[in-house]
Every structure is written in structure tokens, then in C-alpha cells.
Design a protein around this motif. Structure first.
Motif, PDB file in Angstrom:
ATOM      1  N   LYS A 112       0.858  -1.183   0.000  1.00  0.00           N
ATOM      2  CA  LYS A 112       0.000   0.000   0.000  1.00  0.00           C
ATOM      3  C   LYS A 112       0.895   1.233   0.000  1.00  0.00           C
ATOM      4  CE  LYS A 112      -3.850  -2.007   2.525  1.00  0.00           C
ATOM      5  NZ  LYS A 112      -4.676  -1.913   3.720  1.00  0.00           N
ATOM      6  N   ILE A 113       0.485   2.210  -0.728  1.00  0.00           N
ATOM      7  CA  ILE A 113       1.258   3.448  -0.750  1.00  0.00           C
ATOM      8  C   ILE A 113       0.743   4.336   0.370  1.00  0.00           C
ATOM      9  CG2 ILE A 113       1.845   5.487  -2.080  1.00  0.00           C
ATOM     10  CD1 ILE A 113       1.495   3.834  -4.590  1.00  0.00           C
ATOM     11  N   SER A 114       1.624   4.692   1.267  1.00  0.00           N
ATOM     12  CA  SER A 114       1.262   5.611   2.342  1.00  0.00           C
ATOM     13  C   SER A 114       1.935   6.953   2.075  1.00  0.00           C
ATOM     14  CB  SER A 114       1.691   5.053   3.692  1.00  0.00           C
ATOM     15  OG  SER A 114       3.090   4.932   3.740  1.00  0.00           O
ATOM     16  N   TRP A 115       1.299   7.979   2.500  1.00  0.00           N
ATOM     17  CA  TRP A 115       1.823   9.318   2.271  1.00  0.00           C
ATOM     18  C   TRP A 115       3.022   9.559   3.159  1.00  0.00           C
ATOM     19  CZ3 TRP A 115       0.119  11.849  -1.778  1.00  0.00           C
ATOM     20  CH2 TRP A 115      -1.105  11.484  -2.288  1.00  0.00           C
ATOM     21  N   LEU A 116       3.949  10.329   2.660  1.00  0.00           N
ATOM     22  CA  LEU A 116       5.146  10.684   3.402  1.00  0.00           C
ATOM     23  C   LEU A 116       4.861  11.980   4.163  1.00  0.00           C
ATOM     24  CD1 LEU A 116       8.154  10.173   3.954  1.00  0.00           C
ATOM     25  CD2 LEU A 116       8.655  11.567   1.958  1.00  0.00           C
ATOM     26  N   PHE A 117       4.689  11.850   5.463  1.00  0.00           N
ATOM     27  CA  PHE A 117       4.411  13.015   6.284  1.00  0.00           C
ATOM     28  C   PHE A 117       5.668  13.399   7.036  1.00  0.00           C
ATOM     29  CE2 PHE A 117       0.177  11.106   5.944  1.00  0.00           C
ATOM     30  CZ  PHE A 117      -0.507  12.204   5.458  1.00  0.00           C
ATOM     31  N   LEU A 118       6.117  14.600   6.827  1.00  0.00           N
ATOM     32  CA  LEU A 118       7.243  15.135   7.564  1.00  0.00           C
ATOM     33  C   LEU A 118       6.710  16.146   8.561  1.00  0.00           C
ATOM     34  CD1 LEU A 118       9.756  15.714   4.655  1.00  0.00           C
ATOM     35  CD2 LEU A 118       9.756  13.861   6.302  1.00  0.00           C
ATOM     36  N   SER A 119       7.186  16.048   9.768  1.00  0.00           N
ATOM     37  CA  SER A 119       6.706  17.009  10.750  1.00  0.00           C
ATOM     38  C   SER A 119       7.472  18.314  10.575  1.00  0.00           C
ATOM     39  CB  SER A 119       6.886  16.469  12.169  1.00  0.00           C
ATOM     40  OG  SER A 119       8.243  16.258  12.436  1.00  0.00           O
ATOM     41  N   ILE A 120       6.737  19.362  10.430  1.00  0.00           N
ATOM     42  CA  ILE A 120       7.319  20.685  10.265  1.00  0.00           C
ATOM     43  C   ILE A 120       7.463  21.279  11.651  1.00  0.00           C
ATOM     44  CG2 ILE A 120       6.994  22.949   9.250  1.00  0.00           C
ATOM     45  CD1 ILE A 120       5.081  21.477   7.266  1.00  0.00           C
ATOM     46  N   GLU A 121       8.699  21.531  12.019  1.00  0.00           N
ATOM     47  CA  GLU A 121       8.947  22.053  13.354  1.00  0.00           C
ATOM     48  C   GLU A 121       8.723  23.566  13.411  1.00  0.00           C
ATOM     49  OE1 GLU A 121       9.616  20.129  15.945  1.00  0.00           O
ATOM     50  OE2 GLU A 121       9.599  18.345  14.710  1.00  0.00           O
ATOM     51  N   GLU A 122       9.195  24.264  12.411  1.00  0.00           N
ATOM     52  CA  GLU A 122       9.100  25.718  12.404  1.00  0.00           C
ATOM     53  C   GLU A 122       8.735  26.205  11.012  1.00  0.00           C
ATOM     54  OE1 GLU A 122       9.208  27.597  15.028  1.00  0.00           O
ATOM     55  OE2 GLU A 122       9.746  25.912  16.292  1.00  0.00           O
ATOM     56  N   SER A 123       8.293  27.432  10.939  1.00  0.00           N
ATOM     57  CA  SER A 123       8.025  28.059   9.653  1.00  0.00           C
ATOM     58  C   SER A 123       8.330  29.544   9.763  1.00  0.00           C
ATOM     59  CB  SER A 123       6.585  27.830   9.219  1.00  0.00           C
ATOM     60  OG  SER A 123       5.708  28.437  10.123  1.00  0.00           O
ATOM     61  N   ILE A 124       8.639  30.130   8.618  1.00  0.00           N
ATOM     62  CA  ILE A 124       8.947  31.551   8.542  1.00  0.00           C
ATOM     63  C   ILE A 124       7.831  32.217   7.752  1.00  0.00           C
ATOM     64  CG2 ILE A 124      10.591  33.273   7.727  1.00  0.00           C
ATOM     65  CD1 ILE A 124      12.732  31.043   7.853  1.00  0.00           C
ATOM     66  N   GLN A 125       7.088  33.092   8.383  1.00  0.00           N
ATOM     67  CA  GLN A 125       6.036  33.833   7.697  1.00  0.00           C
ATOM     68  C   GLN A 125       6.691  34.894   6.833  1.00  0.00           C
ATOM     69  OE1 GLN A 125       3.092  31.812   8.294  1.00  0.00           O
ATOM     70  NE2 GLN A 125       2.337  33.812   7.782  1.00  0.00           N
ATOM     71  N   THR A 126       6.547  34.789   5.529  1.00  0.00           N
ATOM     72  CA  THR A 126       7.184  35.745   4.632  1.00  0.00           C
ATOM     73  C   THR A 126       6.267  36.889   4.240  1.00  0.00           C
ATOM     74  OG1 THR A 126       6.593  34.393   2.726  1.00  0.00           O
ATOM     75  CG2 THR A 126       8.755  34.031   3.691  1.00  0.00           C
ATOM     76  N   ASP A 127       5.012  36.834   4.637  1.00  0.00           N
ATOM     77  CA  ASP A 127       4.075  37.900   4.287  1.00  0.00           C
ATOM     78  C   ASP A 127       4.421  39.213   4.984  1.00  0.00           C
ATOM     79  OD1 ASP A 127       2.688  36.098   2.747  1.00  0.00           O
ATOM     80  OD2 ASP A 127       1.316  35.583   4.362  1.00  0.00           O
ATOM     81  N   ILE A 128       4.906  39.132   6.206  1.00  0.00           N
ATOM     82  CA  ILE A 128       5.179  40.345   6.960  1.00  0.00           C
ATOM     83  C   ILE A 128       6.640  40.770   6.874  1.00  0.00           C
ATOM     84  CG2 ILE A 128       3.254  40.095   8.555  1.00  0.00           C
ATOM     85  CD1 ILE A 128       5.075  38.758  10.529  1.00  0.00           C
ATOM     86  N   LEU A 129       7.458  40.022   6.124  1.00  0.00           N
ATOM     87  CA  LEU A 129       8.854  40.394   5.934  1.00  0.00           C
ATOM     88  C   LEU A 129       9.000  41.262   4.695  1.00  0.00           C
ATOM     89  CD1 LEU A 129      10.611  36.987   6.649  1.00  0.00           C
ATOM     90  CD2 LEU A 129      10.325  38.893   8.205  1.00  0.00           C
ATOM     91  N   ASN A 130      10.033  42.057   4.669  1.00  0.00           N
ATOM     92  CA  ASN A 130      10.269  42.939   3.534  1.00  0.00           C
ATOM     93  C   ASN A 130      11.266  42.283   2.570  1.00  0.00           C
ATOM     94  OD1 ASN A 130      10.103  45.166   1.930  1.00  0.00           O
ATOM     95  ND2 ASN A 130      11.473  46.420   3.164  1.00  0.00           N
ATOM     96  N   VAL A 131      10.978  41.061   2.167  1.00  0.00           N
ATOM     97  CA  VAL A 131      11.837  40.312   1.244  1.00  0.00           C
ATOM     98  C   VAL A 131      10.950  39.351   0.460  1.00  0.00           C
ATOM     99  CG1 VAL A 131      12.388  38.481   2.900  1.00  0.00           C
ATOM    100  CG2 VAL A 131      13.990  39.007   1.076  1.00  0.00           C
ATOM    101  N   ARG A 132      11.349  39.073  -0.769  1.00  0.00           N
ATOM    102  CA  ARG A 132      10.601  38.112  -1.573  1.00  0.00           C
ATOM    103  C   ARG A 132      10.902  36.701  -1.084  1.00  0.00           C
ATOM    104  NH1 ARG A 132      11.313  40.379  -7.687  1.00  0.00           N
ATOM    105  NH2 ARG A 132      10.121  42.284  -7.337  1.00  0.00           N
ATOM    106  N   THR A 133       9.920  35.846  -1.200  1.00  0.00           N
ATOM    107  CA  THR A 133      10.053  34.477  -0.715  1.00  0.00           C
ATOM    108  C   THR A 133      11.133  33.719  -1.476  1.00  0.00           C
ATOM    109  OG1 THR A 133       7.718  34.507  -0.142  1.00  0.00           O
ATOM    110  CG2 THR A 133       8.771  32.372  -0.207  1.00  0.00           C
ATOM    111  N   LYS A 134      11.184  33.874  -2.792  1.00  0.00           N
ATOM    112  CA  LYS A 134      12.181  33.170  -3.607  1.00  0.00           C
ATOM    113  C   LYS A 134      13.592  33.604  -3.245  1.00  0.00           C
ATOM    114  CE  LYS A 134       9.138  32.434  -7.534  1.00  0.00           C
ATOM    115  NZ  LYS A 134       8.877  32.712  -8.950  1.00  0.00           N
TER     116      LYS A 134
END
Length: 149
Positions: A112-134
Motif C-alpha cells: 500500500k502506498i502511504s503518504w510521506l508526512f514530515l513534521s514541520i517544526e518551524e516556519s517563517i512567515q514571509t508575508d510580513i517580511l520585507n523580502v521576496r520568498t524566492k
């Protein structure tokens, strides 16, 4: 906008309105007042929201204490966006740590194919930063490759 609605609420007469309208008006007033205070808090903030050094990333949250992540503990980054009816609402760079990549389940399990779930420990909100995400993603990936060498 929030300041306009909060100030207009003060001059709005709720004397002959139904109780439901009064309750909704007070809840809206509280919500808009919180938005107004939060916007002022962001406007006068002196600390940066993100600091990238040669060895680590420091994420300063607005209401909680800062989080420090070393580049040697990071496996990879990826960008995720949330949208509502085709309109992008938020964009963030998620950080996958090496410990969470080791704990992930295998792809094939009992035919059976099971989905690969990686636990995301942290994230950086780029909406409020003055820099492009790329651009930020290029900088972070460069620092990871530099730290691996």
C-alpha cells in the motif's frame, strides 16, 4: 480600516437596536480594536522578525519568545502557500529538521502506498517580511549547502 471602524462605533447609537445587533457590534468593536493595536505594535517594533547568521536562524515571533534553529539541524526548506478561492492569503517557508526526516514513515508498506508526512517544526512567515520568498529561499539554501561543506 480598523481604527475607522472602532472610532465610528463610538459614535454609533445602539439604543433602539435588537440585542443580537448590539452583541455583534460589540464583538466587532473588540476585534477591530485589537487589529488597530496590533498594527500599531508592528509599526513601532524595532526588533527584526528574522535574523540569519552563518550558523543559525533566529525567528522572532511577535507575541512569543524567539526561536533559534541551527543550520546543522535543518534538512531542507520548502515554500507553502494558502489560498482562498484562488486568491493567495499567506505564504511561508517551512523548515524540515533532520530529526523529523528520520522519523518519517516509509513510502511502501505492505503493498500500500502511504503518504510521506514530515513534521514541520518551524516556519517563517514571509508575508510580513520585507523580502521576496524566492530570494529568501535562495539565501537559506545557500547557507545550508555552505554549512554542509
Amino acid at each position: 480600516m480598523s481604527a475607522f471602524f472602532s472610532i465610528s462605533f463610538i459614535f454609533y447609537d445602539l439604543g433602539n437596536k435588537k440585542i443580537f445587533s448590539v452583541i455583534i457590534s460589540y464583538l466587532a468593536f473588540i476585534l477591530f480594536t485589537f487589529g488597530w493595536i496590533f498594527a500599531l505594535f508592528l509599526l513601532f517594533r524595532r526588533k527584526p522578525l528574522l535574523t540569519i547568521t552563518d550558523d543559525q536562524i533566529i525567528i522572532y515571533n511577535i507575541l512569543t519568545k524567539s526561536k533559534i534553529i541551527n543550520f546543522k539541524d535543518i534538512s531542507s526548506f520548502y515554500v507553502s502557500t494558502n489560498s482562498f478561492r484562488g486568491i493567495k492569503t499567506t505564504e511561508q517557508i517551512n523548515i524540515i529538521l533532520k530529526t523529523s526526516a528520520k522519523k518519517s514513515p516509509s513510502i511502501h508498506k505492505k503493498n500500500k502506498i502511504s503518504w510521506l508526512f514530515l513534521s514541520i517544526e518551524e516556519s517563517i512567515q514571509t508575508d510580513i517580511l520585507n523580502v521576496r520568498t524566492k530570494d529568501l529561499l535562495k539565501i537559506l539554501n545557500h547557507r545550508i549547502s555552505k554549512n554542509k561543506n
